[in-house]
Design a protein around this motif. Structure first.
Motif, short mmCIF file in Angstrom:
data_model
loop_
_atom_site.label_atom_id
_atom_site.label_comp_id
_atom_site.label_asym_id
_atom_site.label_seq_id
_atom_site.Cartn_x
_atom_site.Cartn_y
_atom_site.Cartn_z
N LEU A 140 0.85 -1.14 0.07
CA LEU A 140 -0.10 -0.01 0.07
C LEU A 140 0.91 1.17 0.03
CD1 LEU A 140 -2.68 -1.04 2.51
CD2 LEU A 140 -3.17 -0.65 0.20
N VAL A 141 1.94 1.15 0.79
CA VAL A 141 3.02 2.35 0.86
C VAL A 141 3.85 2.41 -0.18
CG1 VAL A 141 4.56 3.69 2.38
CG2 VAL A 141 2.30 2.41 3.44
N GLY A 142 4.42 1.35 -0.63
CA GLY A 142 5.39 1.33 -1.47
C GLY A 142 5.09 1.06 -3.07
N ARG A 143 3.78 0.45 -3.19
CA ARG A 143 3.27 0.02 -4.48
C ARG A 143 4.26 -0.74 -5.22
NH1 ARG A 143 -1.60 2.38 -4.75
NH2 ARG A 143 -1.83 1.53 -7.04
N LYS A 144 4.48 -0.41 -6.48
CA LYS A 144 5.40 -1.22 -7.18
C LYS A 144 6.82 -1.29 -6.51
CE LYS A 144 3.15 -0.04 -11.58
NZ LYS A 144 3.46 0.22 -12.97
N ILE A 145 7.28 -0.32 -6.16
CA ILE A 145 8.55 -0.32 -5.43
C ILE A 145 8.33 -1.24 -4.30
CG2 ILE A 145 10.43 0.91 -4.19
CD1 ILE A 145 10.43 1.62 -6.95
N GLY A 146 7.32 -1.26 -3.49
CA GLY A 146 7.11 -2.32 -2.36
C GLY A 146 7.13 -3.71 -2.80
N LEU A 147 6.30 -3.78 -4.02
CA LEU A 147 6.57 -5.06 -4.58
C LEU A 147 7.74 -5.68 -4.71
CD1 LEU A 147 4.82 -7.49 -5.60
CD2 LEU A 147 4.50 -6.43 -8.02
N GLN A 148 8.73 -4.86 -5.50
CA GLN A 148 10.26 -5.08 -5.78
C GLN A 148 10.91 -5.31 -4.18
OE1 GLN A 148 11.21 -1.67 -7.79
NE2 GLN A 148 10.56 -2.23 -9.84
N SER A 149 10.57 -4.66 -3.29
CA SER A 149 11.23 -4.98 -2.12
C SER A 149 10.73 -6.45 -1.37
CB SER A 149 10.81 -3.89 -1.06
OG SER A 149 11.15 -2.60 -1.45
N ILE A 150 9.47 -6.63 -1.55
CA ILE A 150 9.09 -8.06 -1.19
C ILE A 150 9.97 -9.24 -1.94
CG2 ILE A 150 7.07 -9.50 -0.97
CD1 ILE A 150 5.36 -7.29 -0.42
N LEU A 151 9.77 -8.92 -3.36
CA LEU A 151 10.53 -10.08 -4.13
C LEU A 151 12.23 -10.15 -3.78
CD1 LEU A 151 9.04 -9.44 -7.55
CD2 LEU A 151 8.51 -11.04 -6.26
N SER A 152 12.51 -8.83 -3.38
CA SER A 152 14.10 -8.86 -3.09
C SER A 152 14.23 -9.51 -1.68
CB SER A 152 14.48 -7.25 -2.95
OG SER A 152 15.68 -7.47 -2.18
N LEU A 153 13.21 -9.37 -0.62
CA LEU A 153 13.25 -9.93 0.64
C LEU A 153 13.10 -11.52 0.40
CD1 LEU A 153 13.44 -9.71 3.75
CD2 LEU A 153 10.61 -9.40 3.64
N VAL A 154 12.49 -11.89 -0.45
CA VAL A 154 12.09 -13.41 -0.42
C VAL A 154 13.42 -14.06 -1.26
CG1 VAL A 154 10.97 -15.23 -2.01
CG2 VAL A 154 9.66 -13.26 -0.90
N PHE A 155 13.95 -13.33 -2.45
CA PHE A 155 14.97 -13.88 -3.02
C PHE A 155 16.13 -14.08 -1.87
CE2 PHE A 155 19.10 -13.21 -5.19
CZ PHE A 155 18.88 -14.02 -6.17
N ASN A 156 16.43 -13.03 -1.18
CA ASN A 156 17.70 -12.88 -0.15
C ASN A 156 17.56 -13.99 0.82
OD1 ASN A 156 18.58 -10.63 -1.31
ND2 ASN A 156 17.75 -9.10 0.00
N THR A 157 16.22 -14.08 1.16
CA THR A 157 16.17 -15.25 2.56
C THR A 157 16.36 -16.61 1.92
OG1 THR A 157 14.34 -13.95 3.35
CG2 THR A 157 14.40 -16.15 3.95
N ILE A 158 15.93 -16.66 0.65
CA ILE A 158 16.23 -18.16 -0.04
C ILE A 158 17.72 -18.44 -0.34
CG2 ILE A 158 16.16 -19.39 -2.31
CD1 ILE A 158 13.31 -18.17 -2.54
N VAL A 159 18.35 -17.42 -0.60
CA VAL A 159 19.68 -17.34 -0.82
C VAL A 159 20.60 -17.70 0.29
CG1 VAL A 159 22.01 -16.20 -1.65
CG2 VAL A 159 20.04 -15.99 -2.87
N VAL A 160 20.31 -17.17 1.50
CA VAL A 160 20.87 -17.37 2.78
C VAL A 160 20.56 -18.70 3.46
CG1 VAL A 160 21.07 -16.57 5.18
CG2 VAL A 160 21.09 -14.86 3.37
N LEU A 161 19.45 -19.18 3.11
CA LEU A 161 19.14 -20.55 3.66
C LEU A 161 19.63 -21.43 2.79
CD1 LEU A 161 15.00 -19.87 4.35
CD2 LEU A 161 17.09 -20.04 5.99
N LEU A 162 19.65 -21.13 1.35
CA LEU A 162 20.37 -22.06 0.48
C LEU A 162 21.88 -22.17 0.82
CD1 LEU A 162 20.29 -24.03 -2.06
CD2 LEU A 162 20.80 -21.87 -3.57
N ALA A 163 22.59 -21.46 1.15
CA ALA A 163 23.80 -21.48 1.48
C ALA A 163 24.15 -22.24 2.88
CB ALA A 163 24.49 -20.03 1.91
#
Length: 370
Positions: A140-163
């Motif tokens: 709601l606050v970030g709109r498209k940038i917020g969606l990108q932030s969520i995708l980034s958060l998911v990707f970063n979490t997956i990378v750390v857990l994968l390591a």
């Protein structure tokens, strides 16, 4: 503005669909017991048997409650049956937990229902609610940038857990090396996703990685020169890994976020200044970047410090409650956290001149067109 007018914008449909999905998933958690392999029970009755005031050797006072819980089994081969369980907890809930009527709990049952005991509360509804509110607020606050932030958060979490997974699966793989590769991947992906492919994106990626790895290098050098004096690695004594390796990996991951924030703030600020005043002198432009860095340096360092210290606050209080001295309590609980915060602060400070120098270098190579 009417709802009809709002829904004319495509991204509003994304938010609406997410809200519907979130509400549906939240409702589903109240009826999903059949999907659990672990037995789930619901408390239907609580009988208070006795209450006892207790005092330990350090004169800490608490209250112990003895209860009999009646539970209805909601899944598995005992579904629909009822059992009673003796439950004991203390008011501080330091090593036990209080339950309320209608709470759903996870159970351990051997062969007979009479052997059942509670392992923990069923918390998926709370997890879904908090996660959904967080994600919805970001959208709601970030709109498209917020969606990108969520995708980034998911990707970063997956990378750390994968390591971590790869290291557990193949112990010969160095954990620090895996985390270093993960840091490079997450930095590139996050900055490309958030800022897009622009000339300052490359500057931000390079300055972030340089700031992070220089910070880790300084930490490694300091540990080697002092032989790790003052760092309580014994608090990680249950690890079967070299504690210094784990500590450096944690420093790198913790520093990355703050360094990235500093780098992107300075790069974006200097780009905007250049766009508005293209005839600005190189010295004045660098001074503007330094001022931006100085404004955020203190707050980012405080964020790191408070983030690290907050996690160990409960154990800190337990040490004090058991009559340990303040100095001993700090050394055993906050030694590594304070060290991480200090080294992260070094990374933040170093990133400021690194980013400014790279911006100037790129300006000279590409000209004044941002």
């Amino acid at each position: 503005m009417s709802v009809k007018t709002l829904l004319k914008r495509p991204f509003d449909w994304v938010i609406l669909l997410f809200f519907i999905l979130f509400v549906g998933l939240f409702i589903f958690t109240f009826f999903n017991e059949t999907f659990y392999d672990t037995p789930v029970g619901q408390i239907t009755k609580i009988e208070n048997e006795s209450t006892t005031n207790i005092t330990d050797d350090n004169h800490n006072k608490d209250t112990k409650y003895n209860q009999t819980l009646t539970l209805k089994i909601l899944n598995g081969k005992f579904k629909g049956q009822t059992t009673t369980i003796s439950h004991h907890y203390i008011a501080s809930q330091a090593d036990s937990e209080a339950f309320s009527k209608h709470n759903k709990v996870l159970l351990h049952i051997d062969k007979h229902l009479d052997d059942a005991y509670i392992t923990e509360k069923k918390r998926d509804s709370l997890v879904v609610m908090m996660t959904g509110i967080f994600l919805l607020t970001v959208l709601l606050v970030g709109r498209k940038i917020g969606l990108q932030s969520i995708l980034s958060l998911v990707f970063n979490t997956i990378v750390v857990l994968l390591a971590i997974y790869l290291h557990n699966k193949f112990p010969s793989l160095n954990l620090f090396m895996l985390m270093s590769i993960g840091v490079v991947l997450t930095t590139i992906f996050t900055l490309l996703l958030v800022t897009g492919w622009r000339w300052r994106t490359l500057v931000t990626v390079v300055s972030t990685l340089l700031g992070t790895f220089v910070c880790v290098g300084v930490t490694q050098l300091a540990i080697n020169l002092t032989d790790g004096a003052g760092l309580k690695f014994e608090t990680m004594s249950f690890l079967t890994l070299p504690p210094k390796e784990v500590f450096l990996a944690s420093v790198m991951i913790g520093t990355l976020g703050a360094v990235m924030d500093v780098a992107i703030t300075i790069a974006s600020g200097m780009t905007e200044i250049l766009r508005r005043t293209p005839d600005i002198s190189m010295t004045r432009w660098a001074l503007a970047g330094r001022n931006i860095g100085q404004d955020i340096m203190g707050t980012m360092t405080n964020i790191l410090l408070f983030s690290y210290l907050s996690g160990s606050l409960p154990m800190f209080l337990i040490y004090l409650k058991n009559e340990n001295t303040v100095t001993y309590t700090i050394s055993m609980n906050w030694s590594l956290e304070i060290s991480r915060a200090i080294t992260g602060g070094i990374g933040i400070v170093l990133t400021i001149p690194i980013t400014i120098l790279l911006m100037q270098l790129w300006f000279k190579m590409r000209g004044a067109n941002p």
